[in-house]
Design an enzyme around this catalytic site. Sequence first.
Site, PDB file in Angstrom:
ATOM      1  N   LYS A  11       0.834  -1.202   0.000  1.00  0.00           N
ATOM      2  CA  LYS A  11       0.000   0.000   0.000  1.00  0.00           C
ATOM      3  C   LYS A  11       0.876   1.263   0.000  1.00  0.00           C
ATOM      4  O   LYS A  11       2.098   1.178   0.235  1.00  0.00           O
ATOM      5  CB  LYS A  11      -0.912  -0.055   1.237  1.00  0.00           C
ATOM      6  CG  LYS A  11      -1.891  -1.245   1.200  1.00  0.00           C
ATOM      7  CD  LYS A  11      -2.761  -1.304   2.456  1.00  0.00           C
ATOM      8  CE  LYS A  11      -3.781  -2.436   2.373  1.00  0.00           C
ATOM      9  NZ  LYS A  11      -4.643  -2.511   3.589  1.00  0.00           N
ATOM     10  N   TYR A  51     -12.290  -3.127  -3.376  1.00  0.00           N
ATOM     11  CA  TYR A  51     -12.825  -3.274  -2.012  1.00  0.00           C
ATOM     12  C   TYR A  51     -14.358  -3.288  -1.998  1.00  0.00           C
ATOM     13  O   TYR A  51     -14.977  -2.887  -1.015  1.00  0.00           O
ATOM     14  CB  TYR A  51     -12.306  -2.133  -1.129  1.00  0.00           C
ATOM     15  CG  TYR A  51     -10.889  -2.340  -0.616  1.00  0.00           C
ATOM     16  CD1 TYR A  51     -10.513  -3.505   0.069  1.00  0.00           C
ATOM     17  CD2 TYR A  51      -9.910  -1.343  -0.777  1.00  0.00           C
ATOM     18  CE1 TYR A  51      -9.220  -3.679   0.558  1.00  0.00           C
ATOM     19  CE2 TYR A  51      -8.612  -1.514  -0.289  1.00  0.00           C
ATOM     20  CZ  TYR A  51      -8.278  -2.688   0.383  1.00  0.00           C
ATOM     21  OH  TYR A  51      -6.986  -2.852   0.881  1.00  0.00           O
ATOM     22  N   PHE A  59     -15.492   2.849   7.569  1.00  0.00           N
ATOM     23  CA  PHE A  59     -14.129   3.257   7.223  1.00  0.00           C
ATOM     24  C   PHE A  59     -13.876   3.257   5.712  1.00  0.00           C
ATOM     25  O   PHE A  59     -12.779   3.612   5.272  1.00  0.00           O
ATOM     26  CB  PHE A  59     -13.100   2.354   7.924  1.00  0.00           C
ATOM     27  CG  PHE A  59     -13.247   0.880   7.612  1.00  0.00           C
ATOM     28  CD1 PHE A  59     -12.724   0.326   6.455  1.00  0.00           C
ATOM     29  CD2 PHE A  59     -13.912   0.043   8.499  1.00  0.00           C
ATOM     30  CE1 PHE A  59     -12.863  -1.018   6.165  1.00  0.00           C
ATOM     31  CE2 PHE A  59     -14.061  -1.316   8.224  1.00  0.00           C
ATOM     32  CZ  PHE A  59     -13.539  -1.846   7.054  1.00  0.00           C
ATOM     33  N   ARG A  87      -1.689 -14.742   3.469  1.00  0.00           N
ATOM     34  CA  ARG A  87      -2.428 -14.078   4.552  1.00  0.00           C
ATOM     35  C   ARG A  87      -1.692 -14.263   5.874  1.00  0.00           C
ATOM     36  O   ARG A  87      -1.589 -13.339   6.684  1.00  0.00           O
ATOM     37  CB  ARG A  87      -3.833 -14.672   4.677  1.00  0.00           C
ATOM     38  CG  ARG A  87      -4.754 -14.348   3.539  1.00  0.00           C
ATOM     39  CD  ARG A  87      -5.284 -12.952   3.591  1.00  0.00           C
ATOM     40  NE  ARG A  87      -6.200 -12.707   4.675  1.00  0.00           N
ATOM     41  CZ  ARG A  87      -6.894 -11.581   4.828  1.00  0.00           C
ATOM     42  NH1 ARG A  87      -6.765 -10.599   3.932  1.00  0.00           N
ATOM     43  NH2 ARG A  87      -7.702 -11.412   5.837  1.00  0.00           N
ATOM     44  N   THR A  93      -5.398  -8.212  10.218  1.00  0.00           N
ATOM     45  CA  THR A  93      -5.791  -6.902   9.681  1.00  0.00           C
ATOM     46  C   THR A  93      -5.331  -5.771  10.602  1.00  0.00           C
ATOM     47  O   THR A  93      -4.798  -4.760  10.141  1.00  0.00           O
ATOM     48  CB  THR A  93      -7.324  -6.855   9.495  1.00  0.00           C
ATOM     49  OG1 THR A  93      -7.703  -7.938   8.625  1.00  0.00           O
ATOM     50  CG2 THR A  93      -7.781  -5.536   8.899  1.00  0.00           C
ATOM     51  N   ARG A 104       2.967  -7.357   8.982  1.00  0.00           N
ATOM     52  CA  ARG A 104       2.311  -6.289   9.744  1.00  0.00           C
ATOM     53  C   ARG A 104       2.809  -6.255  11.185  1.00  0.00           C
ATOM     54  O   ARG A 104       2.987  -5.169  11.759  1.00  0.00           O
ATOM     55  CB  ARG A 104       0.796  -6.464   9.681  1.00  0.00           C
ATOM     56  CG  ARG A 104       0.196  -6.116   8.315  1.00  0.00           C
ATOM     57  CD  ARG A 104      -1.222  -6.616   8.190  1.00  0.00           C
ATOM     58  NE  ARG A 104      -1.896  -6.176   6.955  1.00  0.00           N
ATOM     59  CZ  ARG A 104      -3.030  -6.717   6.510  1.00  0.00           C
ATOM     60  NH1 ARG A 104      -3.609  -7.719   7.171  1.00  0.00           N
ATOM     61  NH2 ARG A 104      -3.586  -6.270   5.401  1.00  0.00           N
ATOM     62  N   ASN A 114      -1.800  -0.293   7.442  1.00  0.00           N
ATOM     63  CA  ASN A 114      -1.259  -1.655   7.626  1.00  0.00           C
ATOM     64  C   ASN A 114      -0.430  -2.175   6.455  1.00  0.00           C
ATOM     65  O   ASN A 114      -0.181  -3.373   6.344  1.00  0.00           O
ATOM     66  CB  ASN A 114      -2.363  -2.630   8.066  1.00  0.00           C
ATOM     67  CG  ASN A 114      -3.440  -2.857   7.018  1.00  0.00           C
ATOM     68  OD1 ASN A 114      -3.336  -2.350   5.905  1.00  0.00           O
ATOM     69  ND2 ASN A 114      -4.448  -3.628   7.369  1.00  0.00           N
ATOM     70  N   HIS A 117      -1.659  -5.635   1.362  1.00  0.00           N
ATOM     71  CA  HIS A 117      -2.923  -6.330   1.089  1.00  0.00           C
ATOM     72  C   HIS A 117      -2.626  -7.743   0.620  1.00  0.00           C
ATOM     73  O   HIS A 117      -1.673  -7.964  -0.118  1.00  0.00           O
ATOM     74  CB  HIS A 117      -3.710  -5.608  -0.019  1.00  0.00           C
ATOM     75  CG  HIS A 117      -4.846  -6.440  -0.546  1.00  0.00           C
ATOM     76  ND1 HIS A 117      -6.074  -6.485   0.064  1.00  0.00           N
ATOM     77  CD2 HIS A 117      -4.915  -7.311  -1.596  1.00  0.00           C
ATOM     78  CE1 HIS A 117      -6.857  -7.334  -0.595  1.00  0.00           C
ATOM     79  NE2 HIS A 117      -6.176  -7.843  -1.605  1.00  0.00           N
ATOM     80  N   GLU A 128      -9.312 -10.476  -7.949  1.00  0.00           N
ATOM     81  CA  GLU A 128      -8.396  -9.337  -7.767  1.00  0.00           C
ATOM     82  C   GLU A 128      -7.281  -9.339  -8.821  1.00  0.00           C
ATOM     83  O   GLU A 128      -6.914  -8.283  -9.350  1.00  0.00           O
ATOM     84  CB  GLU A 128      -7.820  -9.362  -6.343  1.00  0.00           C
ATOM     85  CG  GLU A 128      -8.891  -9.044  -5.299  1.00  0.00           C
ATOM     86  CD  GLU A 128      -8.453  -9.293  -3.866  1.00  0.00           C
ATOM     87  OE1 GLU A 128      -7.267  -9.622  -3.615  1.00  0.00           O
ATOM     88  OE2 GLU A 128      -9.320  -9.162  -2.968  1.00  0.00           O
TER      89      GLU A 128
HETATM   90  P1  DAT Z   1      -7.528  -7.315   5.206  1.00  0.00           P
HETATM   91  O1  DAT Z   1      -6.785  -6.184   4.546  1.00  0.00           O
HETATM   92  O2  DAT Z   1      -6.739  -7.904   6.337  1.00  0.00           O
HETATM   93  O3  DAT Z   1      -8.039  -8.343   4.237  1.00  0.00           O
HETATM   94  P2  DAT Z   1     -10.265  -6.321   5.295  1.00  0.00           P
HETATM   95  O4  DAT Z   1     -10.432  -6.915   3.940  1.00  0.00           O
HETATM   96  O5  DAT Z   1     -11.286  -6.657   6.327  1.00  0.00           O
HETATM   97  O6  DAT Z   1      -8.825  -6.674   5.917  1.00  0.00           O
HETATM   98  O7  DAT Z   1     -10.208  -4.730   5.188  1.00  0.00           O
HETATM   99  C1  DAT Z   1      -9.497  -4.128   4.137  1.00  0.00           C
HETATM  100  C2  DAT Z   1      -8.728  -2.961   4.685  1.00  0.00           C
HETATM  101  O8  DAT Z   1      -9.643  -2.004   5.220  1.00  0.00           O
HETATM  102  C3  DAT Z   1      -7.782  -3.289   5.845  1.00  0.00           C
HETATM  103  O9  DAT Z   1      -6.534  -3.778   5.399  1.00  0.00           O
HETATM  104  C4  DAT Z   1      -7.684  -1.958   6.519  1.00  0.00           C
HETATM  105  C5  DAT Z   1      -9.080  -1.382   6.372  1.00  0.00           C
HETATM  106  N1  DAT Z   1      -9.894  -1.732   7.544  1.00  0.00           N
HETATM  107  C6  DAT Z   1     -10.447  -2.923   7.830  1.00  0.00           C
HETATM  108  N2  DAT Z   1     -11.111  -2.907   8.982  1.00  0.00           N
HETATM  109  C7  DAT Z   1     -10.979  -1.636   9.461  1.00  0.00           C
HETATM  110  C8  DAT Z   1     -11.437  -0.953  10.619  1.00  0.00           C
HETATM  111  N3  DAT Z   1     -12.175  -1.578  11.536  1.00  0.00           N
HETATM  112  N4  DAT Z   1     -11.075   0.349  10.758  1.00  0.00           N
HETATM  113  C9  DAT Z   1     -10.341   0.986   9.829  1.00  0.00           C
HETATM  114  N5  DAT Z   1      -9.885   0.407   8.713  1.00  0.00           N
HETATM  115  C10 DAT Z   1     -10.204  -0.888   8.527  1.00  0.00           C
HETATM  116 MG    MG Z   2      -9.447  -8.206   2.750  1.00  0.00          MG
END
Ligand code: DAT
Ligand code: MG
Length: 152
Positions: A11, A51, A59, A87, A93, A104, A114, A117, A128
Amino acid sequence: SNTERTFIAIKPDGVHRGLVGKIIARFEERGYKLVALKQMTASKAHLEVHYQDLKDKPFFPSLIEYMSSGPVVAMVWQGLDVVKQGRSMLGATNPLASAPGTIRGDFCIQTGRNICHGSDAVDSANREIAHWFKQEEINDYASPFINSWVYE
Ligand code: DAT
Ligand code: MG
């Protein structure tokens, strides 16, 4: 199978912080094969599709803002169980819940920064990869060293 593929992205914070090489090295050292890589500054529209499953989350707007704020390094990695292993190499996350030794857990602190991805399932990985790469940008090459010395 050894031809499983996942989409991994560094990112904008990971790029700004100079962590591109270190993150790539983790996957290379593990024995996974890099089959596609490019740097790009993604548009909001592109990221909203990437996304799409999160569009109703509170968020979501800040996530799209952050992800479109600078360049990302988009990659496809290939190898046995690479989606799930990728992963696990990334960590949780929320970086505060990520074990030391994960990307991370070693390099970041907050969920909204973080740094990386990784696709969460084979189906989403395929979606994706097709969203970020044209077919001709993916390099399907034989790697005899990996075949003999990473796999038995
Ligand atoms: P990951 O990236 O671990 O697959 P995700 O798909 O649930 O997690 O979410 C995508 C991204 O969105 C994540 O890397 C960071 C952001 N995100 C997720 N949950 C969040 C939260 N509770 N508050 C703020 N940002 C969040
Ligand atoms: Mg995800």
